[in-house]
Design an enzyme around this catalytic site. Structure first.
Site, short mmCIF file in Angstrom:
data_model
loop_
_atom_site.label_atom_id
_atom_site.label_comp_id
_atom_site.label_asym_id
_atom_site.label_seq_id
_atom_site.Cartn_x
_atom_site.Cartn_y
_atom_site.Cartn_z
N THR A 38 0.91 -1.30 0.05
CA THR A 38 0.56 -0.16 0.18
C THR A 38 0.79 1.02 -0.16
OG1 THR A 38 -0.13 -0.99 2.33
CG2 THR A 38 -2.07 -0.87 0.57
N HIS A 43 6.67 -0.20 7.06
CA HIS A 43 6.61 0.46 8.56
C HIS A 43 6.88 -0.55 8.98
CE1 HIS A 43 2.75 -0.96 9.28
NE2 HIS A 43 2.46 -0.04 8.31
N HIS A 46 5.55 -4.27 10.11
CA HIS A 46 5.79 -5.06 8.39
C HIS A 46 7.45 -5.77 9.73
CE1 HIS A 46 4.12 -2.66 5.97
NE2 HIS A 46 3.64 -3.76 5.21
N LYS A 80 -10.69 -3.55 9.05
CA LYS A 80 -10.78 -2.28 8.36
C LYS A 80 -12.50 -2.33 8.26
CE LYS A 80 -7.12 -1.87 5.70
NZ LYS A 80 -6.82 -3.88 6.90
N ARG A 84 -12.11 -0.24 1.01
CA ARG A 84 -10.73 0.57 0.59
C ARG A 84 -10.54 1.17 -0.56
NH1 ARG A 84 -5.59 -2.63 2.18
NH2 ARG A 84 -5.67 -2.96 0.27
N GLN A 172 -6.43 -14.58 -2.10
CA GLN A 172 -5.33 -14.96 -1.10
C GLN A 172 -5.24 -16.44 -0.99
OE1 GLN A 172 -5.26 -12.25 2.28
NE2 GLN A 172 -3.78 -13.86 4.07
N ASP A 193 -4.98 -11.35 13.13
CA ASP A 193 -5.77 -10.93 12.27
C ASP A 193 -6.14 -11.47 10.92
OD1 ASP A 193 -3.11 -9.77 11.19
OD2 ASP A 193 -4.66 -8.02 10.47
N LYS A 228 -1.46 2.84 19.56
CA LYS A 228 -1.50 1.69 18.62
C LYS A 228 -0.10 1.54 17.98
CE LYS A 228 -3.05 0.42 13.74
NZ LYS A 228 -3.44 0.67 12.54
N LYS A 231 2.70 4.28 15.54
CA LYS A 231 2.19 5.36 14.99
C LYS A 231 3.13 6.47 16.10
CE LYS A 231 -0.86 3.99 12.32
NZ LYS A 231 -1.27 4.94 10.88
N THR A 232 2.85 7.37 15.31
CA THR A 232 3.08 8.46 16.58
C THR A 232 2.59 9.61 15.80
OG1 THR A 232 4.86 9.64 15.43
CG2 THR A 232 5.72 8.54 16.93
#
Length: 430
Positions: A38, A43, A46, A80, A84, A172, A193, A228, A231-232
């Site tokens: 994506t 990040h 991963h 989600k 998307r 998938q 997930d 989360k 994330k910042t």
RNA sequence: GGGGAGAUACCAGAGCGGUCAAAUGGGACAGACUGUAAAUCUGUUGGCGCAGCCUUCGGAGGUUCGAAUCCUCCUCUCCCCA
């Protein structure tokens, strides 16, 4: 210690299918993990998948990194709440290339290895698969009720799910089948997930070929405070140094809470159990030294970026958070100053505007965009939240050329952690 | 297609003719404390030439001395029936 045992003490197993361990003990096995292309960089979320594959390869098995070019075009409904946006092919190809480069840092792709890592893109085998062909060869084997029973689908039935995303698990699942048939891949790993999507794959393999395939998931990484992971305020922590500078990357790990650090060191570093146990024990005795955070930050920053990047991140941190004062700052030569503040937001202003002195508020909002409004700048100044060259300043401060570091730079600090480097130029129009 | 409910600041959510730049909660930011942590406490959270003024309560009009609040039309969202 085998792969499963290794993952177990590291807290990296959430669930696995019966027989998985036996399969791994029996022979060298291939496993794949899917990565959604994506963005044009991975990040740190991963990183867990990558570490899974790393351990897998260390244990003598063969990891396959699957870039979800096709699945990325559809969108996984798992986790989600909304439909998307779809990506076009050009973007996907570009993203895949960038991701490949990053994964190369971790996995061994050398041809000489029997268990060399591989990278594939499901777009390659999906792009020419006709719709009718797919319905006959894949759709026929899985029932609607089976698909609807998946959590990812169930949760979305209320708010709405398109046929496209509903079909995602089949696509998938087919990946797994394809890899099973073409690359003898018998295991799929992923975040917890992904369990539903993975089992659609094993089910498809069982019904279509009668063969047996396995699933292994790892827990989703959480933070002790419920936030989360990865994330910042300023967004994701990326592996791409252009998106997240090595300095910020290093800082992210250094700022982990104690609880998280105990967990993360097992997941994100390859230190052995005894090394980690010793570190944790020592950390509990002297928590303020933050040995754990430092160890993780060192290891991960060096692996993702380089030893050298790690060194400069430490140096920068010492100057910014250590005994950094106006004096130490002013002693830095231009070269060091610039490297320390590499990746810090930067503003250019004309040097001439300083000669008569300018009002600090004007400087913060008009000459630079450090603050979006004057009200906010004044507020922060009143609260003692602004520092110039490591010195707190007030609302009525006047800025002149005397403030310049190296006759050229100004260091503005908003709160404790937000730095801005202002560069003055001789030329008005530069 | 028919009927109903709603749209308020970053989010959630009060307000239902003046005392509203808009309660409360969350988030965010800053200060103190500290380990660049957690917890806690304090402050801030539309803009500006800041004891004042200006622009905001989905959009456009209207009623009124005065509207987030009342009326009309429009746009969008949700729910129920077909």
């Amino acid at each position: 210690m085998n792969f499963i045992e290794e993952l177990k003490w590291r807290g990296m197993i959430h669930d696995m299918m019966p027989g998985t361990e036996e399969q791994l003990n029996k022979e060298m096995t291939s496993a794949y993990i899917g990565i959604d292309p994506t963005a044009d960089s991975l990040h740190i979320g991963h990183l867990v998948s990558i570490m899974l594959m790393k351990h897998f390869q260390i244990a003598g098995h063969k990891p396959i990194a699957l870039v979800g070019g096709a699945t990325g075009m559809i969108g996984d409904p798992s986790g989600k709440s909304e439909e998307r946006n779809l990506l076009d092919e050009e973007t996907l190809r570009h993203n895949q290339q960038c991701i490949q480069i990053q994964i190369n840092h971790f996995l061994d792709f050398s041809d000489s290895l029997p268990n060399k890592a591989e990278m594939t893109n499901n777009y390659d085998w999906m792009k020419n698969f006709s719709f009718l062909g797919f319905l006959r060869d894949v759709g026929k084997h899985i029932s609607i009720s089976y698909m609807m029973a998946k959590d990812s689908v169930k949760k979305r039935l209320e708010t709405g799910i398109s046929f496209t995303e509903f079909t995602y698990q089949l696509v998938q699942g087919y990946d797994f089948l394809w890899l099973y048939e073409n690359k003898n891949c018998k295991l799929q790993m992923g975040g917890s997930d992904q369990w539903g999507n993975i089992t659609t794959g094993t089910e498809l393999i069982r019904r279509k070929t009668g063969g047996e395939a396995f699933a292994l998931t790892c827990p989703l990484i959480t933070k002790a405070d419920g936030g989360k992971f990865g994330k910042t305020e300023s967004g994701n922590i990326w592996l791409d140094p252009a998106k997240t500078s090595p300095y910020h990357f290093y800082q992210f790990w250094l700022n982990c809470s104690d609880d998280d650090a105990e967990k993360y060191i097992k997941i994100f570093t390859l230190f052995s159990k005894s090394e980690i146990d010793a570190l944790i024990e020592q950390h509990r005795v002297e928590p303020h030294l933050r040995l754990l955070q430092k160890a993780i930050a060192k290891e991960v920053t060096s692996n993702v970026h380089s030893e050298k990047d790690y060194q400069s991140a430490v140096e920068a941190s010492e100057i910014l958070f250590g005994k950094g004062t106006y004096e130490t700052l002013n002693k830095l030569d231009e070269q060091t100053l610039l490297s320390v503040f590499d990746g810090v937001p930067r503003f250019n202003i004309a040097k001439s505007s300083l000669t008569d002195g300018i009002d600090i508020v004007d400087f913060l909002c008009e000459h630079t965009q450090i603050f979006p409004s004057k009200s906010e700048a004044r507020r922060m100044l009143k609260e003692n939240g602004v520092q110039l060259n490591k010195t707190r300043i007030g609302e009525s401060y006047k800025l002149t050329t005397a403030n310049l570091l190296n006759q050229k730079y100004l260091l503005v600090q908003k709160g404790k952690k937000n730095y801005y480097l202002v560069v003055t130029n001789e030329n008005e129009y530069d």
